[in-house]
Scaffold this active site. Structure first.
Site, mmCIF file in Angstrom:
data_model
loop_
_atom_site.group_PDB
_atom_site.id
_atom_site.type_symbol
_atom_site.label_atom_id
_atom_site.label_comp_id
_atom_site.label_asym_id
_atom_site.label_seq_id
_atom_site.Cartn_x
_atom_site.Cartn_y
_atom_site.Cartn_z
ATOM 1 N N PHE A 252 -46.088 -90.212 15.046
ATOM 2 C CA PHE A 252 -46.620 -89.117 14.032
ATOM 3 C C PHE A 252 -46.778 -89.666 12.580
ATOM 4 O O PHE A 252 -46.332 -88.952 11.551
ATOM 5 C CB PHE A 252 -45.918 -87.860 14.001
ATOM 6 N N ASP B 207 -50.086 -92.447 16.216
ATOM 7 C CA ASP B 207 -50.542 -90.804 15.711
ATOM 8 C C ASP B 207 -51.936 -90.825 16.712
ATOM 9 O O ASP B 207 -52.565 -91.623 17.062
ATOM 10 C CB ASP B 207 -51.119 -90.881 14.321
ATOM 11 N N ASP C 119 -41.704 -87.623 13.244
ATOM 12 C CA ASP C 119 -41.916 -86.467 12.283
ATOM 13 C C ASP C 119 -43.310 -85.772 12.725
ATOM 14 O O ASP C 119 -44.257 -85.805 12.417
ATOM 15 C CB ASP C 119 -42.573 -87.411 10.982
ATOM 16 N N CYS D 43 -40.324 -79.817 10.812
ATOM 17 C CA CYS D 43 -40.712 -78.858 9.780
ATOM 18 C C CYS D 43 -40.914 -77.474 10.268
ATOM 19 O O CYS D 43 -41.841 -76.641 9.579
ATOM 20 C CB CYS D 43 -42.030 -79.393 9.189
HETATM 21 N N1 SAH Z 1 -45.138 -88.869 9.109
HETATM 22 C C1 SAH Z 1 -46.460 -88.477 8.539
HETATM 23 C C2 SAH Z 1 -46.683 -86.874 8.570
HETATM 24 C C3 SAH Z 1 -46.745 -86.445 10.052
HETATM 25 S S1 SAH Z 1 -47.756 -85.097 10.078
HETATM 26 C C4 SAH Z 1 -46.430 -88.805 6.851
HETATM 27 O O1 SAH Z 1 -45.199 -89.400 6.794
HETATM 28 O O2 SAH Z 1 -47.452 -88.675 6.111
HETATM 29 C C5 SAH Z 1 -47.996 -84.990 11.909
HETATM 30 C C6 SAH Z 1 -48.976 -85.846 12.624
HETATM 31 O O3 SAH Z 1 -48.608 -85.763 13.975
HETATM 32 C C7 SAH Z 1 -50.401 -85.628 12.269
HETATM 33 O O4 SAH Z 1 -50.805 -86.848 11.685
HETATM 34 C C8 SAH Z 1 -51.013 -85.565 13.820
HETATM 35 O O5 SAH Z 1 -52.381 -86.125 13.842
HETATM 36 C C9 SAH Z 1 -49.977 -86.265 14.632
HETATM 37 N N2 SAH Z 1 -49.834 -85.658 15.997
HETATM 38 C C10 SAH Z 1 -49.766 -84.439 16.101
HETATM 39 N N3 SAH Z 1 -49.681 -84.073 17.452
HETATM 40 C C11 SAH Z 1 -49.470 -85.566 17.947
HETATM 41 C C12 SAH Z 1 -49.233 -86.140 19.431
HETATM 42 N N4 SAH Z 1 -49.028 -85.571 20.335
HETATM 43 N N5 SAH Z 1 -49.236 -87.339 19.464
HETATM 44 C C13 SAH Z 1 -49.598 -88.272 18.457
HETATM 45 N N6 SAH Z 1 -49.763 -87.531 17.216
HETATM 46 C C14 SAH Z 1 -49.483 -86.487 16.950
#
Ligand code: SAH
Length: 395
Positions: A227, A249, A299, A339
């Site tokens: 993520f 992601d 995350d 979160c």
């Molecule tokens: N770690 C990041 C923030 C994460 S926000 C930072 O430090 O900036 C959550 C992220 O999860 C988003 O970018 C979203 O596109 C991604 N996401 C949500 N569901 C997902 C999934 N099932 N598989 C992969 N990515 C996912």
């Protein structure tokens, strides 16, 4: 100003300065306050309790602002709160390492429904209550006076606006249209931010401190950043001499910006692999391929939007963490976050313990994470505490 009467037995939270009064806690309202008007809250005996924004479309019928009857909640009152919140970020910004942060964090900064994020010279605002919407011209003027931003952009596309009976909004409020890509600095790392088109308000600045703590463990390690969005953890780990970082992601545009950000910081692309995929699926693929890592960062987005969703979310967190634990070399590190405000630290620890049992692993909690100082938690409003995480050593 219209009086709203609190039902008998509902005084405690108000006396403790909790800023929410639910619609079920008030008597039928006499008179017709418009949504977003400021009303006076009285107890059943007619004693003053607080001033607050009224909205009959929201489950939170009143968002309390001021508990001192002698203080007038006027334009000046809002300007003072804005100025105090902005001044509270001076220490963070004065080091020069970071020029992006949350300047105003809603109830936690005594301004229910107002979120303001700073991206270098640009501001992104989210207006989530009808009361705040009404006072926005004053807020915008005060932000301009204090900060002279190049732009103030409205990113009020949150679902919570719909709960208040308000439409979503995505427009320029002041200044010039922000460029498609704004360069910001956090922990001395550079990021391109797309204010108008990015997720939420463009960047997750709540992980600033945690990125630093995690990166301090990355040296020489093979890291998996799940993520990853635009690379917050990835960049810090590469910068701290990780042996290799794989970033995962599902968002194509996030991955695109992540690649730009690697270039912007002149980091070694040879040490970086970007995979656009669903994390749950890709972790299983790694397992089948026998891929192992020294450190994994999880995350994920908010799995539990409310308390009622907590059981289901806990199972999702458990499964995700179990999969990650199975991909770690012995003694490897797992930096795992939630979160979801509904998930508290104790429950999160239980979820991780449960994941460890299922994975047949032993876990030590070696550090605990929380949200940074620009996302304060008000003692009378524990709901403002949402980000938590654990650094685990997994055997
Ligand atoms: N770690 C990041 C923030 C994460 S926000 C930072 O430090 O900036 C959550 C992220 O999860 C988003 O970018 C979203 O596109 C991604 N996401 C949500 N569901 C997902 C999934 N099932 N598989 C992969 N990515 C996912």
């Amino acid at each position: 100003m219209i009086d709203v009467i609190l039902k008998k037995g509902k005084e405690k939270a108000v006396l403790h300065h909790h800023p929410w009064v639910f619609s079920g806690a008030i008597e039928p309202v006499k008179g017709k306050p418009a949504n977003g008007d400021i009303v006076r809250l009285l107890n059943i005996k007619g004693d003053f309790m607080a001033y607050g924004f009224y909205n009959d479309k929201s489950r939170v019928a009143l968002r309390l602002l001021e508990w001192d009857e002698g203080v007038t909640v006027d334009e000046d009152w809002f300007c003072r709160k804005v100025a105090v919140a902005v001044a509270g970020r001076n220490d963070l910004l004065s080091s020069g390492e970071t020029n992006t942060c949350r300047l105003i964090f809603s109830e936690s900064d005594f301004l229910p429904g107002l979120i303001v994020d700073k991206y270098a010279d640009h501001l992104a605002v989210q207006v989530l209550t009808s009361g705040m919407e009404k006072i926005m011209p004053v807020i915008i003027e005060e932000l301009q006076r204090l900060l002279k931003p190049a732009s103030i952009f409205d990113k009020s596309d949150a679902a919570s606006r719909l709960h208040e009976g308000m439409e979503t909004s995505n427009i320029l409020l002041a200044g010039v249209e922000p460029p498609g890509s704004v360069e910001v600095k956090e922990n001395n790392m550079l990021y391109n931010i797309n204010i108008a088109g990015g997720q939420k308000s463009g960047f997750y600045c709540d992980q600033r401190d945690n990125r630093k703590i995690v990166a301090a463990h990355a040296k020489g390690k093979k890291v998996l950043d799940c993520f990853c969005y635009t690379g917050g953890f990835t960049l810090n780990c590469l910068n701290n001499d990780a042996a290799a970082v794989t970033s995962l992601d599902s968002s194509a545009s996030a991955m695109e910006t992540l690649r730009e950000n690697i270039g912007l910081n002149k980091l070694d692309v040879k040490k970086h692999i970007a995979i656009q995929a669903d994390v749950n699926k890709q972790l299983r693929v790694f397992r089948e391929e026998g891929e192992q890592f020294d450190m994994i960062i999880l995350d994920p987005p908010k799995y539990a939007p409310s308390r009622s969703a907590l059981d289901r979310a806990s199972r999702a967190y458990k499964d995700l963490n179990r999969l990650a634990m199975l991909l770690l070399n012995g003694g490897g590190l797992l930096a795992t976050y939630s979160c979801s405000g509904a998930m508290n630290m104790e429950t999160f620890k239980q979820v991780i313990a449960w994941a460890a049992l299922d994975a047949g692993k032993q876990v030590q909690f070696i550090n605990q994470f929380c949200q940074p100082e620009d996302h304060p938690v008000r003692s009378s409003f524990p709901e403002g505490e949402y980000l938590k995480g654990l650094l685990c050593r997994v055997f």
